[in-house]
Design a protein around this motif. Structure first.
Motif, PDB file in Angstrom:
ATOM      1  N   VAL A   7      62.139  -6.042  42.963  1.00  0.00           N
ATOM      2  CA  VAL A   7      61.457  -6.012  44.263  1.00  0.00           C
ATOM      3  C   VAL A   7      62.466  -6.102  45.403  1.00  0.00           C
ATOM      4  O   VAL A   7      62.328  -5.426  46.439  1.00  0.00           O
ATOM      5  CB  VAL A   7      60.426  -7.156  44.344  1.00  0.00           C
ATOM      6  CG1 VAL A   7      59.864  -7.273  45.770  1.00  0.00           C
ATOM      7  CG2 VAL A   7      59.295  -6.928  43.350  1.00  0.00           C
ATOM      8  N   GLU A   8      63.492  -6.933  45.225  1.00  0.00           N
ATOM      9  CA  GLU A   8      64.481  -7.118  46.290  1.00  0.00           C
ATOM     10  C   GLU A   8      65.209  -5.822  46.638  1.00  0.00           C
ATOM     11  O   GLU A   8      65.696  -5.650  47.764  1.00  0.00           O
ATOM     12  CB  GLU A   8      65.493  -8.184  45.870  1.00  0.00           C
ATOM     13  CG  GLU A   8      64.918  -9.591  45.883  1.00  0.00           C
ATOM     14  CD  GLU A   8      65.868 -10.593  45.253  1.00  0.00           C
ATOM     15  OE1 GLU A   8      66.897 -10.144  44.681  1.00  0.00           O
ATOM     16  OE2 GLU A   8      65.584 -11.802  45.317  1.00  0.00           O
ATOM     17  N   GLU A   9      65.306  -4.905  45.693  1.00  0.00           N
ATOM     18  CA  GLU A   9      65.994  -3.638  45.951  1.00  0.00           C
ATOM     19  C   GLU A   9      65.279  -2.794  47.005  1.00  0.00           C
ATOM     20  O   GLU A   9      65.872  -1.901  47.600  1.00  0.00           O
ATOM     21  CB  GLU A   9      66.132  -2.848  44.646  1.00  0.00           C
ATOM     22  CG  GLU A   9      67.062  -3.500  43.624  1.00  0.00           C
ATOM     23  CD  GLU A   9      67.181  -2.673  42.354  1.00  0.00           C
ATOM     24  OE1 GLU A   9      66.530  -1.596  42.296  1.00  0.00           O
ATOM     25  OE2 GLU A   9      67.903  -3.089  41.431  1.00  0.00           O
ATOM     26  N   PHE A  10      63.973  -3.075  47.200  1.00  0.00           N
ATOM     27  CA  PHE A  10      63.216  -2.312  48.204  1.00  0.00           C
ATOM     28  C   PHE A  10      63.226  -3.000  49.572  1.00  0.00           C
ATOM     29  O   PHE A  10      62.638  -2.498  50.529  1.00  0.00           O
ATOM     30  CB  PHE A  10      61.775  -2.132  47.747  1.00  0.00           C
ATOM     31  CG  PHE A  10      61.644  -1.286  46.513  1.00  0.00           C
ATOM     32  CD1 PHE A  10      61.555   0.098  46.606  1.00  0.00           C
ATOM     33  CD2 PHE A  10      61.615  -1.874  45.258  1.00  0.00           C
ATOM     34  CE1 PHE A  10      61.440   0.876  45.473  1.00  0.00           C
ATOM     35  CE2 PHE A  10      61.496  -1.092  44.110  1.00  0.00           C
ATOM     36  CZ  PHE A  10      61.412   0.283  44.214  1.00  0.00           C
ATOM     37  N   ALA A  11      63.881  -4.169  49.672  1.00  0.00           N
ATOM     38  CA  ALA A  11      63.846  -4.927  50.934  1.00  0.00           C
ATOM     39  C   ALA A  11      64.536  -4.198  52.076  1.00  0.00           C
ATOM     40  O   ALA A  11      64.258  -4.475  53.253  1.00  0.00           O
ATOM     41  CB  ALA A  11      64.488  -6.305  50.726  1.00  0.00           C
ATOM     42  N   ALA A  12      65.437  -3.262  51.774  1.00  0.00           N
ATOM     43  CA  ALA A  12      66.109  -2.514  52.836  1.00  0.00           C
ATOM     44  C   ALA A  12      65.175  -1.498  53.473  1.00  0.00           C
ATOM     45  O   ALA A  12      65.377  -1.102  54.635  1.00  0.00           O
ATOM     46  CB  ALA A  12      67.340  -1.797  52.271  1.00  0.00           C
ATOM     47  N   GLN A  13      64.156  -1.034  52.762  1.00  0.00           N
ATOM     48  CA  GLN A  13      63.223  -0.043  53.296  1.00  0.00           C
ATOM     49  C   GLN A  13      61.893  -0.655  53.733  1.00  0.00           C
ATOM     50  O   GLN A  13      61.234  -0.132  54.630  1.00  0.00           O
ATOM     51  CB  GLN A  13      62.939   1.042  52.250  1.00  0.00           C
ATOM     52  CG  GLN A  13      64.111   1.937  51.911  1.00  0.00           C
ATOM     53  CD  GLN A  13      65.047   1.304  50.899  1.00  0.00           C
ATOM     54  OE1 GLN A  13      64.611   0.564  50.032  1.00  0.00           O
ATOM     55  NE2 GLN A  13      66.346   1.584  51.032  1.00  0.00           N
ATOM     56  N   LEU A  14      61.495  -1.777  53.102  1.00  0.00           N
ATOM     57  CA  LEU A  14      60.191  -2.376  53.384  1.00  0.00           C
ATOM     58  C   LEU A  14      60.329  -3.873  53.619  1.00  0.00           C
ATOM     59  O   LEU A  14      61.138  -4.544  52.940  1.00  0.00           O
ATOM     60  CB  LEU A  14      59.230  -2.149  52.208  1.00  0.00           C
ATOM     61  CG  LEU A  14      58.828  -0.701  51.904  1.00  0.00           C
ATOM     62  CD1 LEU A  14      58.068  -0.646  50.580  1.00  0.00           C
ATOM     63  CD2 LEU A  14      57.977  -0.148  53.036  1.00  0.00           C
ATOM     64  N   PRO A  15      59.577  -4.430  54.558  1.00  0.00           N
ATOM     65  CA  PRO A  15      59.557  -5.886  54.707  1.00  0.00           C
ATOM     66  C   PRO A  15      59.065  -6.514  53.401  1.00  0.00           C
ATOM     67  O   PRO A  15      58.055  -6.085  52.841  1.00  0.00           O
ATOM     68  CB  PRO A  15      58.572  -6.121  55.852  1.00  0.00           C
ATOM     69  CG  PRO A  15      58.525  -4.817  56.587  1.00  0.00           C
ATOM     70  CD  PRO A  15      58.713  -3.759  55.550  1.00  0.00           C
ATOM     71  N   THR A  16      59.776  -7.511  52.901  1.00  0.00           N
ATOM     72  CA  THR A  16      59.491  -8.049  51.566  1.00  0.00           C
ATOM     73  C   THR A  16      59.296  -9.557  51.612  1.00  0.00           C
ATOM     74  O   THR A  16      60.142 -10.297  52.152  1.00  0.00           O
ATOM     75  CB  THR A  16      60.641  -7.715  50.591  1.00  0.00           C
ATOM     76  OG1 THR A  16      60.816  -6.296  50.551  1.00  0.00           O
ATOM     77  CG2 THR A  16      60.329  -8.235  49.189  1.00  0.00           C
ATOM     78  N   SER A  17      58.176  -9.988  51.028  1.00  0.00           N
ATOM     79  CA  SER A  17      57.907 -11.413  50.854  1.00  0.00           C
ATOM     80  C   SER A  17      57.559 -11.657  49.390  1.00  0.00           C
ATOM     81  O   SER A  17      56.806 -10.893  48.788  1.00  0.00           O
ATOM     82  CB  SER A  17      56.747 -11.883  51.742  1.00  0.00           C
ATOM     83  OG  SER A  17      57.069 -11.717  53.112  1.00  0.00           O
ATOM     84  N   ILE A  18      58.099 -12.709  48.832  1.00  0.00           N
ATOM     85  CA  ILE A  18      57.847 -13.063  47.430  1.00  0.00           C
ATOM     86  C   ILE A  18      57.198 -14.437  47.382  1.00  0.00           C
ATOM     87  O   ILE A  18      57.775 -15.422  47.895  1.00  0.00           O
ATOM     88  CB  ILE A  18      59.152 -13.037  46.608  1.00  0.00           C
ATOM     89  CG1 ILE A  18      59.711 -11.612  46.568  1.00  0.00           C
ATOM     90  CG2 ILE A  18      58.909 -13.566  45.191  1.00  0.00           C
ATOM     91  CD1 ILE A  18      61.056 -11.503  45.860  1.00  0.00           C
ATOM     92  N   VAL A  19      56.001 -14.510  46.800  1.00  0.00           N
ATOM     93  CA  VAL A  19      55.254 -15.764  46.690  1.00  0.00           C
ATOM     94  C   VAL A  19      55.411 -16.301  45.268  1.00  0.00           C
ATOM     95  O   VAL A  19      55.173 -15.587  44.297  1.00  0.00           O
ATOM     96  CB  VAL A  19      53.764 -15.551  47.024  1.00  0.00           C
ATOM     97  CG1 VAL A  19      52.989 -16.857  46.875  1.00  0.00           C
ATOM     98  CG2 VAL A  19      53.622 -14.999  48.438  1.00  0.00           C
ATOM     99  N   ARG A  20      55.816 -17.550  45.163  1.00  0.00           N
ATOM    100  CA  ARG A  20      56.036 -18.179  43.857  1.00  0.00           C
ATOM    101  C   ARG A  20      55.088 -19.370  43.688  1.00  0.00           C
ATOM    102  O   ARG A  20      55.424 -20.494  44.055  1.00  0.00           O
ATOM    103  CB  ARG A  20      57.472 -18.668  43.732  1.00  0.00           C
ATOM    104  CG  ARG A  20      58.514 -17.560  43.740  1.00  0.00           C
ATOM    105  CD  ARG A  20      59.894 -18.165  43.873  1.00  0.00           C
ATOM    106  NE  ARG A  20      60.967 -17.194  43.665  1.00  0.00           N
ATOM    107  CZ  ARG A  20      62.242 -17.436  43.944  1.00  0.00           C
ATOM    108  NH1 ARG A  20      62.603 -18.607  44.461  1.00  0.00           N
ATOM    109  NH2 ARG A  20      63.169 -16.512  43.712  1.00  0.00           N
ATOM    110  N   PRO A  21      53.908 -19.145  43.121  1.00  0.00           N
ATOM    111  CA  PRO A  21      52.985 -20.271  42.914  1.00  0.00           C
ATOM    112  C   PRO A  21      53.380 -21.093  41.688  1.00  0.00           C
ATOM    113  O   PRO A  21      53.984 -20.583  40.741  1.00  0.00           O
ATOM    114  CB  PRO A  21      51.640 -19.589  42.706  1.00  0.00           C
ATOM    115  CG  PRO A  21      51.987 -18.259  42.135  1.00  0.00           C
ATOM    116  CD  PRO A  21      53.303 -17.864  42.750  1.00  0.00           C
ATOM    117  N   ALA A  22      53.032 -22.363  41.703  1.00  0.00           N
ATOM    118  CA  ALA A  22      53.239 -23.242  40.554  1.00  0.00           C
ATOM    119  C   ALA A  22      52.110 -23.005  39.541  1.00  0.00           C
ATOM    120  O   ALA A  22      51.533 -21.916  39.491  1.00  0.00           O
ATOM    121  CB  ALA A  22      53.283 -24.692  41.020  1.00  0.00           C
ATOM    122  N   ILE A  23      51.784 -24.006  38.725  1.00  0.00           N
ATOM    123  CA  ILE A  23      50.719 -23.878  37.728  1.00  0.00           C
ATOM    124  C   ILE A  23      49.382 -23.831  38.461  1.00  0.00           C
ATOM    125  O   ILE A  23      48.947 -24.819  39.052  1.00  0.00           O
ATOM    126  CB  ILE A  23      50.746 -25.059  36.741  1.00  0.00           C
ATOM    127  CG1 ILE A  23      52.096 -25.124  36.028  1.00  0.00           C
ATOM    128  CG2 ILE A  23      49.620 -24.927  35.721  1.00  0.00           C
ATOM    129  CD1 ILE A  23      52.277 -26.367  35.183  1.00  0.00           C
TER     130      ILE A  23
END
Length: 591
Positions: free
Chosen positions: A80-96
């Motif tokens: 996903v990070e590879e697309f951050a140069a072309q698109l605004p990128t947010s990564i959500v990391r939920p717990a259990i």
């Protein structure tokens, strides 16, 4: 010329019989080899799958990850990070992720997630310990907090080449420890225990948190002890007590398998000392205005964990299971009430219903070796009897081993000892000496059931590997008897062989299916009664299989398939140590 023709015909018949026997034995060996090959392939596939998991886990841990799951998630983030140069990128990391605190309603969640199996297992008394430190933090997050955080993240627009990360977690500002989780779950089940029926409420385990290594040692010891106990229970003579032990061992095996599966899955997470900071999510929450803060709340510090566990989450988790238990009890009660009822055949019925019965171990408490001694010992004096019994005892281990590998070969080994016996004399011994003893050993429950089938208009069939003479006392009970036929020479003496393969294992099922094709029999409404695991194919052929005083293997298969299991008792007046006719019979098998 006529005598010569008869001799030649007899020779041809004998040659055909020998060829038929050899061909039958070849087919049995081939079937055994195919079964063994299938088992070997299954074990090989399971071994390969296990090794792939172990190798993947080892690789993931070598790179600093707990297992393949977290490793592959990290790989996904890199993509996903590879697309951050072309698109605004947010990564959500939920717990259990667990059930909702509030929205759409308290306790809402779809399906079982990570903690539910553990909670339910503890509530059923099947989770005696857990490999975690009591003061370690367990990262749990209600699902509505995750949804709120995602919605808030969607309203942001990160800069290009600067992906933003959001930990939706609770441990940094409102930690829930394993000891607190245990206390909350235990408190709930103490107030609302699962009901085990006649055994009452479940006894809840007391966790002492001895540590992961201690739990692993306890588990390995339990697995080893169970393997030894299971090996013993499958070899001892069958009885109601043995089946009770087998049932308890099965429960223990299910618990051990559960513990092993979740030990392997959770041990790394339970012992990992990690802390996830949710500052970015808290900043989103604080930036929400007006009603949005109520609709999309994502501040986990407001969660009261003990209230959540005891009043929201545990009730939600157990509700569906409690309703399922009620349905299961009603179904089992209905099955028990209908188990003894037989549907009568009416003139308007198009199809016939059969009731097939095994003999040894089902109708009467006997086995092939025992019935052979009934036939053999009356003709011998006291010294010869001791010698014959001693010979059988010496061969007993090999005979038992042969029976487990191939019952057809086992029967042939026993029936070889009839070589030279006069068939008519065998019939006379049964009629004059053994008939009374056989009928005394016959279960009253079995006789009643056979008569009920006949009264219902069903065709009763005895299918047994016992020799034909031994079935003579039972002829009045059955419409048809299929038994092992001893081959005889032109003098009427037994050759030690059979005139055809004995009906055992798959061959019984094949015979029933063939009979159904040749006549108008409805197998889905028909019945079969047997006691041994070798009769599984026959039982599976009909719609109403009944396991009668089953051995451990059949008992387990019947429970798994929800077949009816009954215990037909042998009359108390009969004794397995009694040899009929030994004192009062002076004749014998002519040799």
């Amino acid at each position: 010329m006529a005598m010569k023709a008869r001799v030649e015909e007899t020779s041809r018949s004998a040659a055909m019989l020998v060829k038929f026997r050899k061909d039958s034995e070849k087919l049995h060996r081939r079937a055994g080899h195919l079964t063994a090959a299938a088992d070997t392939e299954r074990r090989r596939t399971e071994w390969v799958a296990k090794k792939l998991i172990e190798t993947g886990t080892e690789r993931a841990r070598s790179l600093g990850w707990t297992d393949c799951y977290t490793f592959t998630k990290a790989l996904g983030e890199r993509v996903v990070e590879e697309f951050a140069a072309q698109l605004p990128t947010s990564i959500v990391r939920p717990a259990i992720i667990e059930s909702a605190v509030q929205s759409p309603f308290p306790g809402w969640i779809e399906g079982f997630k990570m903690a539910e199996p553990l909670i339910l297992a503890y509530g059923r008394g099947e989770l005696p310990e857990f490999p975690a430190s009591p003061d370690s933090v367990v990262e749990i997050i209600p699902v509505d907090h995750v949804v709120g955080a995602i919605c808030a993240v969607m309203a942001t627009e990160p800069e290009l080449n600067k992906p933003e990360y959001y930990h939706v977690s609770s441990g940094a500002r409102n930690p829930l420890t394993f000891e607190q989780l245990y206390a909350g779950v235990r408190a709930y089940f103490s107030k609302h225990p699962f009901d085990l029926g006649e055994r009452g409420a479940v006894r809840l385990p007391v966790w002492k948190f001895p540590g992961g290594d201690s739990v692993e040692s306890m588990l390995r010891y339990g697995e080893k002890a169970h393997k030894i106990a299971d090996r013993i229970i499958t070899t001892v003579p069958r009885s109601e007590r043995v089946r009770k032990y087998a049932r308890e061992l099965d429960v223990q095996k299910r618990r051990l398998d559960f513990l092993r599966r979740y030990m392997d899955l959770y041990s790394e997470y339970a012992q990992a000392e990690l802390q996830f900071i949710d500052d970015n999510v808290l900043a989103l929450h604080n930036a929400l205005e007006g009603d949005d803060r109520e609709k999309f709340w994502c501040d986990t510090s407001i969660v009261d964990w003990q209230h959540y566990l005891q009043e929201v989450h545990c009730p939600s988790v157990t509700d569906s299971l409690r309703r399922l238990d009620v349905v299961r009890k009603k179904r089992n009660k209905a099955l028990a009430e209908s188990a003894g009822t037989l549907k009568k055949v009416t003139p308007s019925d198009d199809a016939e219903i059969i009731a097939a019965f095994d003999m040894d171990g089902t109708l009467l408490s006997s086995n092939v070796i025992e019935t052979y001694l009934w036939m053999r010992l009356p003709e011998l004096d006291s010294h010869q009897r001791v010698g014959e019994i001693g010979a059988m005892l010496r061969k007993l281990p090999k005979l038992i081993s042969a029976e487990r590998k191939d019952r057809g070969t086992f029967l042939r080994t026993i029936y070889r000892r009839y070589e030279g016996a006069d068939l008519e004399e065998l019939n006379r011994i049964v009629d004059e000496v053994l008939a009374e003893h056989v009928l005394e050993r016959l279960s009253g429950d079995a006789v009643r059931r056979i008569r009920e089938h006949k009264a219902a208009g069903h065709r009763t069939i005895l299918i047994t590997g016992a020799i034909r003479p031994l079935t003579r006392p039972l002829e009045p009970l059955f419409d048809e008897i299929i038994a092992a036929e001893l081959a005889v020479d032109d003098r009427g003496r037994c050759t030690g062989f059979l005139s055809g393969p004995p009906l055992v294992g798959e061959s019984r099922a094949a015979w029933i299916k063939n009979r159904a094709r040749g006549t108008n029999i409805d197998l889905s409404k028909s019945y079969a009664y047997a006691d041994s695991h070798s009769d599984l194919p026959m039982l599976a052929t009909v719609g109403n299989p009944v396991a009668v005083s089953p051995d451990v293997s059949l008992f387990r298969a019947a429970r798994a398939a929800r077949w009816q299991i009954v215990d037909w008792k042998t009359p108390a007046t009969s004794s397995r140590l009694e040899i009929p006719g030994v004192q009062r019979f002076s004749g014998g098998m002519a040799r």
